[in-house]
Design a protein around this motif. Structure first.
Motif, PDB file in Angstrom:
ATOM      1  N   UNK A  39       0.828  -1.207   0.000  1.00  0.00           N
ATOM      2  CA  UNK A  39       0.000   0.000   0.000  1.00  0.00           C
ATOM      3  C   UNK A  39       0.866   1.263   0.000  1.00  0.00           C
ATOM      4  N   UNK A  40       1.929   1.238   0.788  1.00  0.00           N
ATOM      5  CA  UNK A  40       2.823   2.389   0.859  1.00  0.00           C
ATOM      6  C   UNK A  40       3.511   2.623  -0.483  1.00  0.00           C
ATOM      7  N   UNK A  41       3.967   1.555  -1.103  1.00  0.00           N
ATOM      8  CA  UNK A  41       4.632   1.672  -2.401  1.00  0.00           C
ATOM      9  C   UNK A  41       3.689   2.224  -3.469  1.00  0.00           C
ATOM     10  N   UNK A  42       2.386   1.983  -3.279  1.00  0.00           N
ATOM     11  CA  UNK A  42       1.394   2.506  -4.236  1.00  0.00           C
ATOM     12  C   UNK A  42       1.099   3.981  -3.995  1.00  0.00           C
ATOM     13  N   UNK A  43       1.591   4.509  -2.862  1.00  0.00           N
ATOM     14  CA  UNK A  43       1.460   5.940  -2.623  1.00  0.00           C
ATOM     15  C   UNK A  43       0.493   6.368  -1.539  1.00  0.00           C
ATOM     16  N   UNK A  74       6.700   4.057   6.881  1.00  0.00           N
ATOM     17  CA  UNK A  74       6.960   5.409   7.373  1.00  0.00           C
ATOM     18  C   UNK A  74       5.725   6.311   7.335  1.00  0.00           C
ATOM     19  N   UNK A  75       4.629   5.837   6.735  1.00  0.00           N
ATOM     20  CA  UNK A  75       3.429   6.667   6.704  1.00  0.00           C
ATOM     21  C   UNK A  75       2.692   6.538   8.044  1.00  0.00           C
ATOM     22  N   UNK A 228     -10.828  -4.543  -7.158  1.00  0.00           N
ATOM     23  CA  UNK A 228     -11.956  -3.731  -7.615  1.00  0.00           C
ATOM     24  C   UNK A 228     -11.597  -2.242  -7.597  1.00  0.00           C
ATOM     25  N   UNK A 229     -10.688  -1.870  -6.695  1.00  0.00           N
ATOM     26  CA  UNK A 229     -10.139  -0.515  -6.676  1.00  0.00           C
ATOM     27  C   UNK A 229      -8.635  -0.622  -6.883  1.00  0.00           C
ATOM     28  N   UNK A 230      -8.130   0.098  -7.874  1.00  0.00           N
ATOM     29  CA  UNK A 230      -6.689   0.217  -8.064  1.00  0.00           C
ATOM     30  C   UNK A 230      -6.209   1.379  -7.196  1.00  0.00           C
ATOM     31  N   UNK A 231      -5.367   1.085  -6.218  1.00  0.00           N
ATOM     32  CA  UNK A 231      -4.999   2.093  -5.234  1.00  0.00           C
ATOM     33  C   UNK A 231      -4.327   3.304  -5.876  1.00  0.00           C
ATOM     34  N   UNK A 232      -3.403   3.078  -6.770  1.00  0.00           N
ATOM     35  CA  UNK A 232      -2.721   4.199  -7.398  1.00  0.00           C
ATOM     36  C   UNK A 232      -3.693   5.073  -8.192  1.00  0.00           C
ATOM     37  N   UNK A 233      -4.583   4.431  -8.910  1.00  0.00           N
ATOM     38  CA  UNK A 233      -5.594   5.171  -9.690  1.00  0.00           C
ATOM     39  C   UNK A 233      -6.505   5.978  -8.778  1.00  0.00           C
ATOM     40  N   UNK A 234      -6.937   5.345  -7.687  1.00  0.00           N
ATOM     41  CA  UNK A 234      -7.842   6.020  -6.764  1.00  0.00           C
ATOM     42  C   UNK A 234      -7.166   7.211  -6.095  1.00  0.00           C
ATOM     43  N   UNK A 235      -5.925   7.031  -5.679  1.00  0.00           N
ATOM     44  CA  UNK A 235      -5.206   8.125  -5.046  1.00  0.00           C
ATOM     45  C   UNK A 235      -5.039   9.287  -6.018  1.00  0.00           C
TER      46      UNK A 235
END
Length: 241
Positions: A39-43, A74-75, A228-235
């Motif tokens: 998740x962190x690597x995805x931003x 680190x987040x 169903x949700x792409x984390x990078x796209x959603x962010x």
């Protein structure tokens, strides 16, 4: 609006439950810290952690998994489940947790919430989990006669950092969040509200963002694991607004 990826911990693993039923869990990762790093690597800007066993036991159970996540990432992270006294709150904050979430104790001992919020300003949130507008406690196993809005309003002057509102009937069911109830709560209080339960698509996130009330963020779990949700796209979509 912040998107909080959820890591629910049961028996040391990252799982998702269906409508809060501990007997209906799906294991998504045997290594919660590795999941957190994905998740962190995805931003992601925050992590939302839940000690499911702890919520039932009334004390931390998955502490080792939480500590591993805090050590790897680190987040900032927020944690709920089994946090019911000042010593536990202080211990988690000392270990690097950014925010503790008080749920059951907010109903049973609201003075503790006030004491903690005063002692640790900005680091204490209230978790309000509800079925049909009524608050549920002890890992959602017990329902009360307390109404969501009444409980939220009772902490208006306490200095809590946020309210995490979960519609239990939507949680893990991939049926969309209860946008109307979440927006109503956000309008009823000045405390920042974070939506949880049923966030299963980018459209759900946009609906929450555009609901007409100022939401701090939304929590999503199963939809991120299922794809169903792409984390990078959603962010990116939430940041572009």
């Amino acid at each position: 609006m912040i998107l909080y990826p959820a890591i629910d911990l049961k028996d040391g693993q990252a799982v998702r439950l269906l409508r809060g039923d501990m007997e209906k869990s799906t294991v998504f990762n045997d290594d919660p810290a590795a999941q957190a790093m994905e998740f962190v690597d995805a931003g992601c800007e925050w992590l939302h952690l839940v000690d499911l066993n702890g919520a039932f036991a009334g004390e931390p159970v998955n502490a080792a998994a939480v500590e591993a996540i805090l050590a790897r990432t680190k987040v900032p992270a927020q944690l709920g489940g089994g946090i019911r006294d000042m010593a536990t709150i202080e211990r988690w904050l000392d270990k690097g947790l950014q925010r503790v979430i008080l749920g059951t104790v907010a109903v049973e001992n609201p003075d503790l919430v006030r004491e903690a919020a005063k002692a640790f300003p900005g680091h204490v949130a209230v978790g309000i989990d509800a079925r049909n507008g009524r608050v549920a406690t002890k890992g959602w196993a017990e329902e009360t006669d307390v109404m969501v809005t009444d409980l939220a309003r009772s902490f208006e002057d306490a200095g809590v950092a946020a309210i995490i509102y979960t519609d239990i009937n939507r949680d893990g069911a991939m049926q969309g969040p209860n946008v109307e109830a979440t927006a109503d709560l956000a309008r009823a209080v000045s405390i920042p509200v974070i939506a949880s339960g049923g966030v299963s698509s980018l459209d759900d996130l946009i609906a929450l963002r555009d609901c007409g009330a100022q939401l701090n963020g939304a929590i999503s779990g199963r939809a991120l694991y299922d794809g169903a949700i792409d984390l990078e796209e959603a962010l990116a979509a939430l940041r572009s607004d």
